[in-house]
Write a protein that holds these residues in place. Structure first.
Motif, PDB file in Angstrom:
ATOM      1  N   TRP A   4       1.437   5.310  25.316  1.00 58.92           N
ATOM      2  CA  TRP A   4      -0.022   5.343  25.424  1.00 58.92           C
ATOM      3  C   TRP A   4      -0.519   6.601  26.131  1.00 58.92           C
ATOM      4  O   TRP A   4      -1.667   7.030  25.916  1.00 58.92           O
ATOM      5  CB  TRP A   4      -0.535   4.098  26.153  1.00 58.92           C
ATOM      6  CG  TRP A   4      -0.059   3.944  27.565  1.00 58.92           C
ATOM      7  CD1 TRP A   4       1.064   3.306  27.990  1.00 58.92           C
ATOM      8  CD2 TRP A   4      -0.703   4.437  28.742  1.00 58.92           C
ATOM      9  NE1 TRP A   4       1.177   3.367  29.355  1.00 58.92           N
ATOM     10  CE2 TRP A   4       0.101   4.054  29.843  1.00 58.92           C
ATOM     11  CE3 TRP A   4      -1.877   5.155  28.981  1.00 58.92           C
ATOM     12  CZ2 TRP A   4      -0.241   4.376  31.157  1.00 58.92           C
ATOM     13  CZ3 TRP A   4      -2.210   5.480  30.288  1.00 58.92           C
ATOM     14  CH2 TRP A   4      -1.395   5.092  31.357  1.00 58.92           C
ATOM     15  N   LEU A   5       0.351   7.215  26.924  1.00 58.32           N
ATOM     16  CA  LEU A   5      -0.075   8.340  27.761  1.00 58.32           C
ATOM     17  C   LEU A   5      -0.548   9.564  26.975  1.00 58.32           C
ATOM     18  O   LEU A   5      -1.639  10.085  27.251  1.00 58.32           O
ATOM     19  CB  LEU A   5       1.058   8.739  28.713  1.00 58.32           C
ATOM     20  CG  LEU A   5       1.202   7.917  29.985  1.00 58.32           C
ATOM     21  CD1 LEU A   5       2.488   8.284  30.711  1.00 58.32           C
ATOM     22  CD2 LEU A   5       0.012   8.130  30.885  1.00 58.32           C
ATOM     23  N   PRO A   6       0.242  10.074  26.015  1.00 60.81           N
ATOM     24  CA  PRO A   6      -0.206  11.298  25.325  1.00 60.81           C
ATOM     25  C   PRO A   6      -1.465  11.111  24.497  1.00 60.81           C
ATOM     26  O   PRO A   6      -2.111  12.093  24.118  1.00 60.81           O
ATOM     27  CB  PRO A   6       0.997  11.656  24.430  1.00 60.81           C
ATOM     28  CG  PRO A   6       1.767  10.392  24.285  1.00 60.81           C
ATOM     29  CD  PRO A   6       1.567   9.640  25.568  1.00 60.81           C
ATOM     30  N   HIS A   7      -1.836   9.883  24.204  1.00 58.71           N
ATOM     31  CA  HIS A   7      -3.067   9.622  23.459  1.00 58.71           C
ATOM     32  C   HIS A   7      -4.252   9.428  24.401  1.00 58.71           C
ATOM     33  O   HIS A   7      -5.355   9.915  24.132  1.00 58.71           O
ATOM     34  CB  HIS A   7      -2.891   8.374  22.581  1.00 58.71           C
ATOM     35  CG  HIS A   7      -1.782   8.476  21.594  1.00 58.71           C
ATOM     36  ND1 HIS A   7      -1.872   9.254  20.453  1.00 58.71           N
ATOM     37  CD2 HIS A   7      -0.538   7.920  21.569  1.00 58.71           C
ATOM     38  CE1 HIS A   7      -0.754   9.172  19.770  1.00 58.71           C
ATOM     39  NE2 HIS A   7       0.073   8.369  20.428  1.00 58.71           N
ATOM     40  N   ALA A   8      -4.036   8.696  25.487  1.00 57.83           N
ATOM     41  CA  ALA A   8      -5.129   8.369  26.402  1.00 57.83           C
ATOM     42  C   ALA A   8      -5.621   9.585  27.188  1.00 57.83           C
ATOM     43  O   ALA A   8      -6.829   9.733  27.412  1.00 57.83           O
ATOM     44  CB  ALA A   8      -4.690   7.260  27.363  1.00 57.83           C
ATOM     45  N   HIS A   9      -4.705  10.456  27.605  1.00 56.71           N
ATOM     46  CA  HIS A   9      -5.107  11.597  28.433  1.00 56.71           C
ATOM     47  C   HIS A   9      -6.095  12.533  27.737  1.00 56.71           C
ATOM     48  O   HIS A   9      -7.146  12.856  28.304  1.00 56.71           O
ATOM     49  CB  HIS A   9      -3.876  12.366  28.917  1.00 56.71           C
ATOM     50  CG  HIS A   9      -3.321  11.841  30.197  1.00 56.71           C
ATOM     51  ND1 HIS A   9      -3.961  11.987  31.407  1.00 56.71           N
ATOM     52  CD2 HIS A   9      -2.188  11.159  30.463  1.00 56.71           C
ATOM     53  CE1 HIS A   9      -3.245  11.419  32.365  1.00 56.71           C
ATOM     54  NE2 HIS A   9      -2.166  10.905  31.815  1.00 56.71           N
ATOM     55  N   PRO A  10      -5.797  12.996  26.533  1.00 56.76           N
ATOM     56  CA  PRO A  10      -6.773  13.894  25.888  1.00 56.76           C
ATOM     57  C   PRO A  10      -8.044  13.178  25.433  1.00 56.76           C
ATOM     58  O   PRO A  10      -9.085  13.815  25.269  1.00 56.76           O
ATOM     59  CB  PRO A  10      -6.000  14.453  24.685  1.00 56.76           C
ATOM     60  CG  PRO A  10      -4.932  13.452  24.412  1.00 56.76           C
ATOM     61  CD  PRO A  10      -4.561  12.874  25.748  1.00 56.76           C
ATOM     62  N   ALA A  11      -7.965  11.855  25.226  1.00 57.65           N
ATOM     63  CA  ALA A  11      -9.140  11.102  24.785  1.00 57.65           C
ATOM     64  C   ALA A  11     -10.130  10.887  25.914  1.00 57.65           C
ATOM     65  O   ALA A  11     -11.346  10.854  25.692  1.00 57.65           O
ATOM     66  CB  ALA A  11      -8.707   9.754  24.207  1.00 57.65           C
ATOM     67  N   ALA A  12      -9.633  10.722  27.116  1.00 56.52           N
ATOM     68  CA  ALA A  12     -10.492  10.426  28.268  1.00 56.52           C
ATOM     69  C   ALA A  12     -11.238  11.673  28.744  1.00 56.52           C
ATOM     70  O   ALA A  12     -10.767  12.799  28.552  1.00 56.52           O
ATOM     71  CB  ALA A  12      -9.643   9.869  29.407  1.00 56.52           C
ATOM     72  N   PRO A  13     -12.405  11.501  29.373  1.00 55.36           N
ATOM     73  CA  PRO A  13     -13.084  12.636  30.015  1.00 55.36           C
ATOM     74  C   PRO A  13     -12.152  13.295  31.037  1.00 55.36           C
ATOM     75  O   PRO A  13     -11.244  12.639  31.571  1.00 55.36           O
ATOM     76  CB  PRO A  13     -14.287  11.979  30.697  1.00 55.36           C
ATOM     77  CG  PRO A  13     -14.533  10.727  29.919  1.00 55.36           C
ATOM     78  CD  PRO A  13     -13.169  10.252  29.496  1.00 55.36           C
ATOM     79  N   ALA A  14     -12.381  14.564  31.314  1.00 52.58           N
ATOM     80  CA  ALA A  14     -11.462  15.331  32.154  1.00 52.58           C
ATOM     81  C   ALA A  14     -11.240  14.688  33.520  1.00 52.58           C
ATOM     82  O   ALA A  14     -10.107  14.617  33.999  1.00 52.58           O
ATOM     83  CB  ALA A  14     -11.989  16.756  32.325  1.00 52.58           C
TER      84      ALA A  14
END
Length: 197
Positions: free
Chosen positions: A160-170
């Motif tokens: 889930w990490l590589p998808h959630a990080h770029p999707a979330a606001p900085a």
């Protein structure tokens, strides 16, 4: 009764959570200025941010497995809302759903693990769990470890990490790295505190 206790482990993680969320809020204040045309999204984002902070602080001090699970679920739901802030983007929603599913896999594992322990002790209080022998507690410990490992993003539960990080606001990505993942490590350390020395 749900017992609360601030020990050394709790105090350390509570301090880190407070620091990271404060820095995230400071950066997020400027970041959100680019979305002033989406005030309803900003309002929900601020509410979810506060709920994530409060639920993580609660996790640090709750000494009761059912109370812990409720706070864990609030953290999971509020984190999901934070990740999908830009919900008008398809890839953001997909990343959020992936996070949501895996977060609830964590909840299921933790729930079964805690129920197994309470069935043996007759109590949901963490203190009673310290009376269990290693042999009695091992199956529950395995489930708890797996539940916390999903949140911590440990291999092979990191997908889930590589998808959630770029999707979330900085600023949410920073909070995620700083404390949302680390709360899984906190859970493991809290679980280890149940073991007899």
């Amino acid at each position: 009764d749900v017992r609360l206790c601030m020990d050394g482990l709790s105090a350390w993680f509570s301090l880190i959570i407070s620091l990271v969320f404060s820095l995230g809020a400071f950066y997020g204040w400027g970041y959100m200025k680019h979305y002033l045309d989406k005030k309803e999204h900003i309002g929900m984002h601020i509410f979810a941010y506060l709920m994530a902070f409060l639920s993580m602080q609660a996790l640090c001090v709750i000494q009761h497995s059912l109370g812990f699970l409720i706070a864990w679920e609030i953290m999971a739901l509020s984190s999901f809302v934070l990740i999908i802030f830009e919900s008008w983007k398809e890839e953001v929603v997909k990343a959020g759903i992936n996070f949501f599913i895996q977060s609830h896999l964590s909840v299921i594992l933790l729930t079964v693990g805690f129920l197994m322990m309470s069935a043996k002790t007759g109590s949901f209080d963490f203190e009673s769990m310290r009376a269990l022998s290693a042999q009695e507690a091992t199956p529950a410990y395995i489930l708890l470890f797996l539940g916390f490992a999903v949140k911590a993003g440990l291999l092979p539960f990191h997908t889930w990490l590589p998808h959630a990080h770029p999707a979330a606001p900085a600023h949410i990505s920073g909070v995620m790295s700083g404390v949302i993942i680390k709360i899984g490590i906190f859970g493991m350390l809290r679980m280890l505190s149940f073991t007899q020395v």
